[in-house]
Design a protein around this motif. Structure first.
Motif, PDB file in Angstrom:
ATOM      1  N   LYS A 182      -0.309  -9.437  -1.586  1.00 46.15           N
ATOM      2  CA  LYS A 182      -0.669 -10.860  -1.446  1.00 46.15           C
ATOM      3  C   LYS A 182      -1.628 -11.272  -2.785  1.00 46.15           C
ATOM      4  O   LYS A 182      -2.675 -10.508  -2.987  1.00 46.15           O
ATOM      5  CB  LYS A 182      -1.320 -11.169  -0.107  1.00 46.15           C
ATOM      6  CG  LYS A 182      -1.829 -12.500  -0.132  1.00 46.15           C
ATOM      7  CD  LYS A 182      -2.637 -12.570   1.074  1.00 46.15           C
ATOM      8  CE  LYS A 182      -3.231 -13.757   1.621  1.00 46.15           C
ATOM      9  NZ  LYS A 182      -4.483 -14.051   0.617  1.00 46.15           N
ATOM     10  N   LYS A 183      -1.385 -12.408  -3.228  1.00 45.73           N
ATOM     11  CA  LYS A 183      -2.398 -12.965  -4.507  1.00 45.73           C
ATOM     12  C   LYS A 183      -3.669 -13.543  -3.943  1.00 45.73           C
ATOM     13  O   LYS A 183      -3.560 -14.309  -2.906  1.00 45.73           O
ATOM     14  CB  LYS A 183      -1.583 -13.710  -5.320  1.00 45.73           C
ATOM     15  CG  LYS A 183      -2.139 -14.086  -6.666  1.00 45.73           C
ATOM     16  CD  LYS A 183      -1.232 -14.896  -7.456  1.00 45.73           C
ATOM     17  CE  LYS A 183      -1.983 -15.221  -8.887  1.00 45.73           C
ATOM     18  NZ  LYS A 183      -1.177 -16.203  -9.595  1.00 45.73           N
ATOM     19  N   GLU A 184      -4.669 -12.620  -4.231  1.00 44.41           N
ATOM     20  CA  GLU A 184      -5.792 -13.448  -4.015  1.00 44.41           C
ATOM     21  C   GLU A 184      -6.262 -14.656  -4.229  1.00 44.41           C
ATOM     22  O   GLU A 184      -5.922 -15.352  -5.289  1.00 44.41           O
ATOM     23  CB  GLU A 184      -7.289 -12.546  -4.402  1.00 44.41           C
ATOM     24  CG  GLU A 184      -7.398 -11.054  -3.505  1.00 44.41           C
ATOM     25  CD  GLU A 184      -8.413 -10.291  -4.266  1.00 44.41           C
ATOM     26  OE1 GLU A 184      -9.300 -10.015  -3.216  1.00 44.41           O
ATOM     27  OE2 GLU A 184      -8.722 -10.467  -5.390  1.00 44.41           O
TER      28      GLU A 184
ATOM     29  N   GLY B 115     -11.629 -19.945  -4.078  1.00 44.85           N
ATOM     30  CA  GLY B 115     -11.907 -21.465  -4.037  1.00 44.85           C
ATOM     31  C   GLY B 115     -13.424 -21.729  -4.455  1.00 44.85           C
ATOM     32  O   GLY B 115     -14.298 -20.980  -4.364  1.00 44.85           O
ATOM     33  N   ILE B 116     -13.226 -23.005  -5.282  1.00 42.76           N
ATOM     34  CA  ILE B 116     -14.446 -23.291  -6.110  1.00 42.76           C
ATOM     35  C   ILE B 116     -15.054 -24.562  -5.511  1.00 42.76           C
ATOM     36  O   ILE B 116     -13.937 -25.681  -5.666  1.00 42.76           O
ATOM     37  CB  ILE B 116     -14.522 -23.240  -7.531  1.00 42.76           C
ATOM     38  CG1 ILE B 116     -14.185 -21.734  -7.729  1.00 42.76           C
ATOM     39  CG2 ILE B 116     -15.737 -23.570  -8.084  1.00 42.76           C
ATOM     40  CD1 ILE B 116     -13.990 -21.497  -9.354  1.00 42.76           C
ATOM     41  N   ILE B 117     -15.896 -24.970  -4.967  1.00 42.79           N
ATOM     42  CA  ILE B 117     -16.475 -26.216  -4.745  1.00 42.79           C
ATOM     43  C   ILE B 117     -17.683 -26.716  -5.478  1.00 42.79           C
ATOM     44  O   ILE B 117     -18.762 -25.811  -5.627  1.00 42.79           O
ATOM     45  CB  ILE B 117     -16.967 -26.381  -3.148  1.00 42.79           C
ATOM     46  CG1 ILE B 117     -15.796 -25.910  -2.373  1.00 42.79           C
ATOM     47  CG2 ILE B 117     -17.389 -27.550  -2.605  1.00 42.79           C
ATOM     48  CD1 ILE B 117     -16.007 -25.828  -0.808  1.00 42.79           C
ATOM     49  N   GLY B 118     -17.621 -27.532  -6.373  1.00 41.97           N
ATOM     50  CA  GLY B 118     -18.694 -28.106  -7.251  1.00 41.97           C
ATOM     51  C   GLY B 118     -18.075 -27.611  -8.550  1.00 41.97           C
ATOM     52  O   GLY B 118     -18.202 -26.340  -8.968  1.00 41.97           O
TER      53      GLY B 118
ATOM     54  N   GLY C 101      -6.963 -26.361   1.727  1.00 37.50           N
ATOM     55  CA  GLY C 101      -6.556 -25.052   1.539  1.00 37.50           C
ATOM     56  C   GLY C 101      -7.683 -24.072   1.689  1.00 37.50           C
ATOM     57  O   GLY C 101      -7.261 -22.760   1.551  1.00 37.50           O
ATOM     58  N   TYR C 102      -8.782 -24.359   1.553  1.00 36.91           N
ATOM     59  CA  TYR C 102     -10.089 -23.542   1.383  1.00 36.91           C
ATOM     60  C   TYR C 102      -9.932 -22.553   2.933  1.00 36.91           C
ATOM     61  O   TYR C 102     -10.519 -21.518   2.492  1.00 36.91           O
ATOM     62  CB  TYR C 102     -11.422 -24.184   1.377  1.00 36.91           C
ATOM     63  CG  TYR C 102     -11.562 -24.878   0.258  1.00 36.91           C
ATOM     64  CD1 TYR C 102     -11.986 -24.025  -0.755  1.00 36.91           C
ATOM     65  CD2 TYR C 102     -11.284 -26.128   0.096  1.00 36.91           C
ATOM     66  CE1 TYR C 102     -12.258 -24.554  -1.995  1.00 36.91           C
ATOM     67  CE2 TYR C 102     -11.678 -26.801  -1.334  1.00 36.91           C
ATOM     68  CZ  TYR C 102     -11.864 -25.948  -2.221  1.00 36.91           C
ATOM     69  OH  TYR C 102     -12.318 -26.638  -3.635  1.00 36.91           O
ATOM     70  N   ALA C 103      -9.527 -22.878   4.081  1.00 36.50           N
ATOM     71  CA  ALA C 103      -9.449 -22.019   5.095  1.00 36.50           C
ATOM     72  C   ALA C 103      -8.446 -20.701   4.641  1.00 36.50           C
ATOM     73  O   ALA C 103      -8.775 -19.637   5.362  1.00 36.50           O
ATOM     74  CB  ALA C 103      -8.913 -22.518   6.339  1.00 36.50           C
ATOM     75  N   ASN C 104      -7.667 -20.926   3.671  1.00 39.20           N
ATOM     76  CA  ASN C 104      -6.673 -19.731   3.213  1.00 39.20           C
ATOM     77  C   ASN C 104      -7.427 -18.919   2.309  1.00 39.20           C
ATOM     78  O   ASN C 104      -6.801 -18.006   1.850  1.00 39.20           O
ATOM     79  CB  ASN C 104      -5.481 -20.271   2.911  1.00 39.20           C
ATOM     80  CG  ASN C 104      -4.970 -21.027   4.036  1.00 39.20           C
ATOM     81  OD1 ASN C 104      -4.744 -20.362   5.339  1.00 39.20           O
ATOM     82  ND2 ASN C 104      -4.054 -21.912   3.695  1.00 39.20           N
ATOM     83  N   ALA C 105      -8.659 -19.175   1.863  1.00 40.01           N
ATOM     84  CA  ALA C 105      -9.045 -18.490   0.472  1.00 40.01           C
ATOM     85  C   ALA C 105      -9.874 -17.381   1.014  1.00 40.01           C
ATOM     86  O   ALA C 105     -10.344 -16.999   1.848  1.00 40.01           O
ATOM     87  CB  ALA C 105     -10.258 -19.466  -0.232  1.00 40.01           C
TER      88      ALA C 105
ATOM     89  N   GLY D   1     -13.448 -21.508   9.269  1.00 39.17           N
ATOM     90  CA  GLY D   1     -13.167 -20.107   9.352  1.00 39.17           C
ATOM     91  C   GLY D   1     -13.275 -19.332   8.130  1.00 39.17           C
ATOM     92  O   GLY D   1     -12.900 -18.073   7.999  1.00 39.17           O
ATOM     93  N   VAL D   2     -13.964 -19.907   7.079  1.00 42.32           N
ATOM     94  CA  VAL D   2     -14.040 -19.078   5.876  1.00 42.32           C
ATOM     95  C   VAL D   2     -15.118 -18.151   6.025  1.00 42.32           C
ATOM     96  O   VAL D   2     -16.035 -18.123   6.749  1.00 42.32           O
ATOM     97  CB  VAL D   2     -14.544 -19.921   4.759  1.00 42.32           C
ATOM     98  CG1 VAL D   2     -14.677 -19.259   3.579  1.00 42.32           C
ATOM     99  CG2 VAL D   2     -13.525 -21.123   4.271  1.00 42.32           C
ATOM    100  N   LYS D   3     -14.643 -16.746   5.831  1.00 41.17           N
ATOM    101  CA  LYS D   3     -15.537 -15.435   6.084  1.00 41.17           C
ATOM    102  C   LYS D   3     -16.528 -15.013   5.007  1.00 41.17           C
ATOM    103  O   LYS D   3     -17.535 -14.613   5.052  1.00 41.17           O
ATOM    104  CB  LYS D   3     -14.731 -14.409   6.587  1.00 41.17           C
ATOM    105  CG  LYS D   3     -14.132 -14.625   7.919  1.00 41.17           C
ATOM    106  CD  LYS D   3     -13.452 -13.550   8.475  1.00 41.17           C
ATOM    107  CE  LYS D   3     -12.842 -13.663   9.845  1.00 41.17           C
ATOM    108  NZ  LYS D   3     -12.059 -14.769  10.204  1.00 41.17           N
ATOM    109  N   ASN D   4     -15.897 -15.324   3.484  1.00 38.02           N
ATOM    110  CA  ASN D   4     -16.638 -14.903   2.510  1.00 38.02           C
ATOM    111  C   ASN D   4     -16.885 -15.788   1.605  1.00 38.02           C
ATOM    112  O   ASN D   4     -16.274 -16.532   0.892  1.00 38.02           O
ATOM    113  CB  ASN D   4     -15.878 -13.858   1.568  1.00 38.02           C
ATOM    114  CG  ASN D   4     -16.419 -12.907   0.809  1.00 38.02           C
ATOM    115  OD1 ASN D   4     -17.575 -13.322   0.479  1.00 38.02           O
ATOM    116  ND2 ASN D   4     -15.766 -12.012  -0.093  1.00 38.02           N
TER     117      ASN D   4
END
Length: 213
Positions: free
Chosen positions: A2-4, A7-10, A64-68, A93-96
């Motif tokens: 799976k390709k990592e 997500g970047i915000i800002g 799509g940030y929940a899948n990051a 649900g973003v963990k990292n």
């Protein structure tokens, strides 16, 4: 495999440099900003680019940030937006989550809220963070003497496994090597490292600026 997804915000100076570096490394990247011009700069390079208000959980989820695998929160100037965006990311649900902070107070607040890692970056450290995220997320640096002398703990991954300590250390000094639960102090640099070994490296601030693995 799976390709990592990153997500970047800002997309200020730090966010845009980090995004470009990850894109150049061939990683899947989602970017967003409330500023249309900032998003336009990256819309042709990033896999997904959105103009959105990051304090809204629904907007982040739809983007799509929940899948990051990792989300880097690069809103350092606006404390309120930074905190609300972090809470929205946790809600979906973003963990990292890695968050940029401009001041120690900002960083302390984010840490207490539960951010995985707080950073205080400049342009060059953004490029370095991209390399560290890709090469080895367990590379930790500890200051020993007022930002002059540093020790780093390096967890050996599949990219470093099989190489000898001299090759891995490059311009840094190997002060300890943990292998099979046993520590060796000042080990032979011809010894090979294997997956999940730990290597302790010593050097000056300038040494670490030049170090790449």
């Amino acid at each position: 495999m799976k390709k990592e997804i990153y997500g970047i915000i800002g997309l200020g100076r730090f966010g845009s440099v980090l995004a470009n570096e990850l894109i150049c490394q061939g990683k899947k990247v989602i970017v967003s900003d409330i500023n249309e011009e900032a998003v336009k700069e990256l819309q042709d390079q990033a896999d997904f680019a959105y103009i959105l208000d990051s304090t809204h959980a629904i907007a982040l989820k739809e983007a799509g940030y929940a899948n990051a695998d990792v989300v880097i929160l690069s809103i350092g100037e606006d404390l309120e937006s930074s905190i609300l965006t972090f809470m929205a990311l946790k809600e979906i649900g973003v963990k990292n989550i890695i968050a940029k902070a401009n001041t120690p107070t900002h960083g302390q607040i984010l840490s207490k809220l539960g951010v995985n890692k707080v950073i205080y970056p400049e342009k060059e450290s953004a490029k370095r963070l991209a390399r560290i995220l890709i090469a080895n997320p367990n590379f930790e640096i500890i200051d020993l003497s007022a930002n002059t002398i540093k020790v780093a703990k390096l967890l050996v991954d599949e990219n470093l496994a099989g190489k000898n300590l001299h090759t891995i250390a490059k311009n840094l000094k190997v002060i300890a090597h943990k292998q099979h639960e046993t520590w060796s102090i000042m080990p032979n640099l011809d010894n090979k490292a294997y997956i999940n070994d730990i290597i302790m490296l010593l050097g000056t601030q300038e040494d670490f600026k030049q170090y790449e693995y």
